[in-house]
Design an enzyme around this catalytic site. Structure first.
Site, PDB file in Angstrom:
ATOM      1  N   CYS A   1      52.006 -13.420   4.453  1.00  0.00           N
ATOM      2  CA  CYS A   1      52.128 -12.130   5.579  1.00  0.00           C
ATOM      3  C   CYS A   1      53.608 -12.019   5.720  1.00  0.00           C
ATOM      4  O   CYS A   1      54.029 -11.115   6.354  1.00  0.00           O
ATOM      5  CB  CYS A   1      51.432 -12.528   6.744  1.00  0.00           C
ATOM      6  SG  CYS A   1      49.635 -13.076   6.903  1.00  0.00           S
TER       7      CYS A   1
ATOM      8  N   HIS B   1      55.215  -9.587  12.871  1.00  0.00           N
ATOM      9  CA  HIS B   1      53.729  -9.320  12.086  1.00  0.00           C
ATOM     10  C   HIS B   1      52.602  -9.300  13.165  1.00  0.00           C
ATOM     11  O   HIS B   1      52.371  -9.867  13.985  1.00  0.00           O
ATOM     12  CB  HIS B   1      53.582 -10.492  11.153  1.00  0.00           C
ATOM     13  CG  HIS B   1      52.463 -10.855  10.563  1.00  0.00           C
ATOM     14  ND1 HIS B   1      51.757  -9.959   9.983  1.00  0.00           N
ATOM     15  CD2 HIS B   1      51.632 -11.788  10.736  1.00  0.00           C
ATOM     16  CE1 HIS B   1      50.723 -10.148   9.377  1.00  0.00           C
ATOM     17  NE2 HIS B   1      50.597 -11.425   9.750  1.00  0.00           N
TER      18      HIS B   1
ATOM     19  N   ASN C   1      44.958  -7.207  10.913  1.00  0.00           N
ATOM     20  CA  ASN C   1      46.103  -8.022  10.289  1.00  0.00           C
ATOM     21  C   ASN C   1      46.237  -7.495   8.864  1.00  0.00           C
ATOM     22  O   ASN C   1      45.206  -7.829   8.193  1.00  0.00           O
ATOM     23  CB  ASN C   1      45.922  -9.269  10.451  1.00  0.00           C
ATOM     24  CG  ASN C   1      46.971 -10.237   9.927  1.00  0.00           C
ATOM     25  OD1 ASN C   1      47.687  -9.882   8.917  1.00  0.00           O
ATOM     26  ND2 ASN C   1      46.986 -11.477  10.209  1.00  0.00           N
TER      27      ASN C   1
HETATM   28  C1  LIG Z   1      41.576 -16.764  15.025  1.00  0.00           C
HETATM   29  C2  LIG Z   1      41.867 -16.742  16.389  1.00  0.00           C
HETATM   30  C3  LIG Z   1      41.725 -15.330  16.821  1.00  0.00           C
HETATM   31  C4  LIG Z   1      40.799 -17.640  17.146  1.00  0.00           C
HETATM   32  O1  LIG Z   1      41.286 -17.748  18.266  1.00  0.00           O
HETATM   33  P1  LIG Z   1      41.049 -19.086  19.254  1.00  0.00           P
HETATM   34  O2  LIG Z   1      41.447 -18.987  20.561  1.00  0.00           O
HETATM   35  O3  LIG Z   1      42.182 -19.861  18.471  1.00  0.00           O
HETATM   36  O4  LIG Z   1      39.589 -19.784  18.984  1.00  0.00           O
HETATM   37  P2  LIG Z   1      39.173 -21.142  18.566  1.00  0.00           P
HETATM   38  O5  LIG Z   1      39.175 -21.146  16.872  1.00  0.00           O
HETATM   39  O6  LIG Z   1      39.952 -22.198  19.366  1.00  0.00           O
HETATM   40  O7  LIG Z   1      37.840 -20.976  18.790  1.00  0.00           O
HETATM   41  C5  LIG Z   1      37.322 -20.871  20.394  1.00  0.00           C
HETATM   42  C6  LIG Z   1      35.725 -20.721  20.317  1.00  0.00           C
HETATM   43  O8  LIG Z   1      35.473 -19.382  19.739  1.00  0.00           O
HETATM   44  C7  LIG Z   1      34.512 -19.708  18.503  1.00  0.00           C
HETATM   45  N1  LIG Z   1      34.640 -18.714  17.799  1.00  0.00           N
HETATM   46  C8  LIG Z   1      35.499 -18.811  16.837  1.00  0.00           C
HETATM   47  N2  LIG Z   1      35.677 -17.505  16.029  1.00  0.00           N
HETATM   48  C9  LIG Z   1      34.700 -16.670  16.549  1.00  0.00           C
HETATM   49  C10 LIG Z   1      34.162 -15.542  16.482  1.00  0.00           C
HETATM   50  N3  LIG Z   1      34.720 -14.490  15.500  1.00  0.00           N
HETATM   51  N4  LIG Z   1      33.304 -14.863  17.468  1.00  0.00           N
HETATM   52  C11 LIG Z   1      33.017 -15.592  18.577  1.00  0.00           C
HETATM   53  N5  LIG Z   1      33.405 -16.682  18.671  1.00  0.00           N
HETATM   54  C12 LIG Z   1      34.364 -17.514  17.749  1.00  0.00           C
HETATM   55  C13 LIG Z   1      34.706 -20.905  18.562  1.00  0.00           C
HETATM   56  O9  LIG Z   1      33.470 -21.535  17.799  1.00  0.00           O
HETATM   57  C14 LIG Z   1      34.979 -21.724  19.634  1.00  0.00           C
HETATM   58  O10 LIG Z   1      33.922 -21.929  20.373  1.00  0.00           O
HETATM   59  P3  LIG Z   1      33.793 -23.339  21.334  1.00  0.00           P
HETATM   60  O11 LIG Z   1      35.027 -23.236  22.331  1.00  0.00           O
HETATM   61  O12 LIG Z   1      32.190 -23.237  21.951  1.00  0.00           O
HETATM   62  O13 LIG Z   1      34.029 -24.579  20.471  1.00  0.00           O
HETATM   63  C15 LIG Z   1      43.254 -17.384  16.486  1.00  0.00           C
HETATM   64  O14 LIG Z   1      43.231 -18.826  16.389  1.00  0.00           O
HETATM   65  C16 LIG Z   1      44.198 -16.829  15.675  1.00  0.00           C
HETATM   66  O15 LIG Z   1      44.559 -15.626  16.087  1.00  0.00           O
HETATM   67  N6  LIG Z   1      45.192 -17.568  15.012  1.00  0.00           N
HETATM   68  C17 LIG Z   1      46.121 -17.093  14.201  1.00  0.00           C
HETATM   69  C18 LIG Z   1      45.387 -16.253  13.163  1.00  0.00           C
HETATM   70  C19 LIG Z   1      46.381 -15.529  12.379  1.00  0.00           C
HETATM   71  O16 LIG Z   1      47.127 -14.930  12.796  1.00  0.00           O
HETATM   72  N7  LIG Z   1      46.213 -15.599  10.842  1.00  0.00           N
HETATM   73  C20 LIG Z   1      47.005 -14.677  10.101  1.00  0.00           C
HETATM   74  C21 LIG Z   1      48.034 -15.339   9.274  1.00  0.00           C
HETATM   75  S1  LIG Z   1      49.605 -14.593   9.796  1.00  0.00           S
END
Ligand SMILES: CC(C)(COP(=O)(O)OP(=O)(O)OC[C@H]1O[C@@H](n2cnc3c(N)ncnc32)[C@H](O)[C@@H]1OP(=O)(O)O)[C@@H](O)C(=O)NCCC(=O)NCCS
Length: 345
Positions: free
Chosen positions: A128, A264, A295
């Site tokens: 990215c 980004h 994204n």
């Molecule tokens: C992916 C992202 C949105 C997830 O958000 P988060 O707050 O970190 O969520 P977590 O992975 O800790 O999961 C939180 C809960 O939601 C659940 N969950 C994960 N994906 C889910 C989805 N798509 N829908 C619903 N629930 C989801 C998990 O199982 C977890 O449940 P629990 O609390 O019962 O265990 C976040 O981590 C993120 O944006 N990271 C950066 C990603 C990014 O920018 N990537 C591109 C590269 S630049």
């Protein structure tokens, strides 16, 4: 063969004092994909996706579109916006992680389709962060006198590289492309790049399995992009504010003098955390193109630039801080002046 006569010193092209982005063009695929459509294949909800990522819709490319075809469309519009003929482009840099063949590179195909008449062509693989990496390289190619005009393209086809049933990844990504022409300028339009990588966290965003593993064990799933979302979130939230401040310092620009901050488009919450950590004044336009675009990896910065220009939030010539980060983990930022936009980009 005739002997070359002359002194024993090697001549070089004279350096150029300043460079700038001379024109911007983008390509957004036609098909708008809602969170409801994504949720047909993953256990999630529109509300969860909006509140956790800020994404409302994203675009997916048609079956006959590719990273190359979208890059060509964006490149054509960037040339139009800059008023520079394709034949004057000396080098094409294409930042992408989703050109689906390793050979030949996407850049050679883009350079040919645009009618550059044989420009140098190089793909930049920095996840990215790719667009800002390529922009830094392009500015130095022009400054160093190697080429007068360089086309920088960021283009991604995420819809076929993320598994439709993987709820940790599928809702985040979208398709699209953006491009700029970089060339000489009377005043500086591209500040020094601040860049780096942390390969110790390479597993945080990866392809799994690799193609050879898959070929040897065809019973397993095909290669897809996998992500440790929380690790990426933490890294971006803690480290990228520092990179933003270093970038401003190297460019000698005070944060109050910015017209726009264009990070980004990874996640709206990451954008907000970084903006808070650098004490971004409210007067500075903050990009949230992710809402309608998702994204788009290496395409996200030029697409976000276009959205701010199109909506009038910032004008061509305005001062913007770009900050890209992602797989590698790699990052790059620079302070720039906003380019003119192609009509109909
Ligand atoms: C992916 C992202 C949105 C997830 O958000 P988060 O707050 O970190 O969520 P977590 O992975 O800790 O999961 C939180 C809960 O939601 C659940 N969950 C994960 N994906 C889910 C989805 N798509 N829908 C619903 N629930 C989801 C998990 O199982 C977890 O449940 P629990 O609390 O019962 O265990 C976040 O981590 C993120 O944006 N990271 C950066 C990603 C990014 O920018 N990537 C591109 C590269 S630049």
């Amino acid at each position: 063969m005739a002997a070359v006569r002359g002194s024993k010193s090697i001549s070089t092209a004279p350096p150029v004092a300043h460079t700038a982005m001379l024109g911007l063009g983008v390509y957004r695929p036609e098909r708008v994909v809602t969170n409801a459509e994504i949720c047909e294949q993953i256990d999630s909800s529109d509300e969860w996706i909006r509140t956790r990522s800020g994404i409302v819709t994203r675009r997916f490319a048609a079956n006959d579109e590719s990273a190359v075809s979208m890059g060509v469309q964006a490149g054509r519009r960037a040339l139009e916006a800059s008023g520079i003929d394709a034949a004057r482009i000396g080098c094409v840099l294409v930042a992408t992680s989703t050109h689906l063949t390793q050979t030949p590179p996407a850049s050679a195909l883009v350079a040919d389709a645009l009618g550059t008449g044989g420009a140098a062509a190089l793909d930049v693989g920095a996840g990215c962060a790719g667009f800002c990496y390529a922009l830094g390289l392009a500015a130095d190619l022009v400054r160093g006198g190697s080429e007068e005009y360089v086309l920088v393209v960021g283009t991604e086809l995420m819809s076929v590289t993320t598994e439709p049933t993987d709820r940790t990844v599928r809702f985040i990504f979208g398709d699209g492309a953006g491009a700029v022409v970089v060339g000489p300028s009377e005043t500086e339009g591209i500040g020094p790049v601040v860049w780096g990588s942390d390969g110790s966290q390479a597993e945080a965003i990866r392809q799994e399995p690799d193609w050879l593993d898959f070929a040897e064990n065809p019973d397993q799933k095909r290669p897809w992009i996998k992500m440790e979302g929380t690790a990426v979130f933490r890294w971006a939230a803690f480290e990228m504010g520092k990179v933003a401040l270093r970038t401003l310092e190297r460019a000698g620009v005070a944060i109050e003098d910015l017209d726009a901050f264009i990070p980004h488009q990874a996640n709206s919450r990451i954008t907000e955390v970084i903006a808070r950590s650098i004490h971004l004044p409210e007067s500075v336009a903050l990009s949230h193109d992710i809402e309608e675009t998702g994204n788009t990896s290496a395409a996200s910065i030029p697409l976000a630039m276009e959205q701010l220009l199109r909506t009038g939030a910032v004008q061509p010539g305005g001062l913007a801080l770009l900050l890209a980060f992602g797989a590698g983990l790699a990052y790059a930022g620079q302070v720039v002046t906003m380019p003119p936009l192609a009509t109909g980009a």
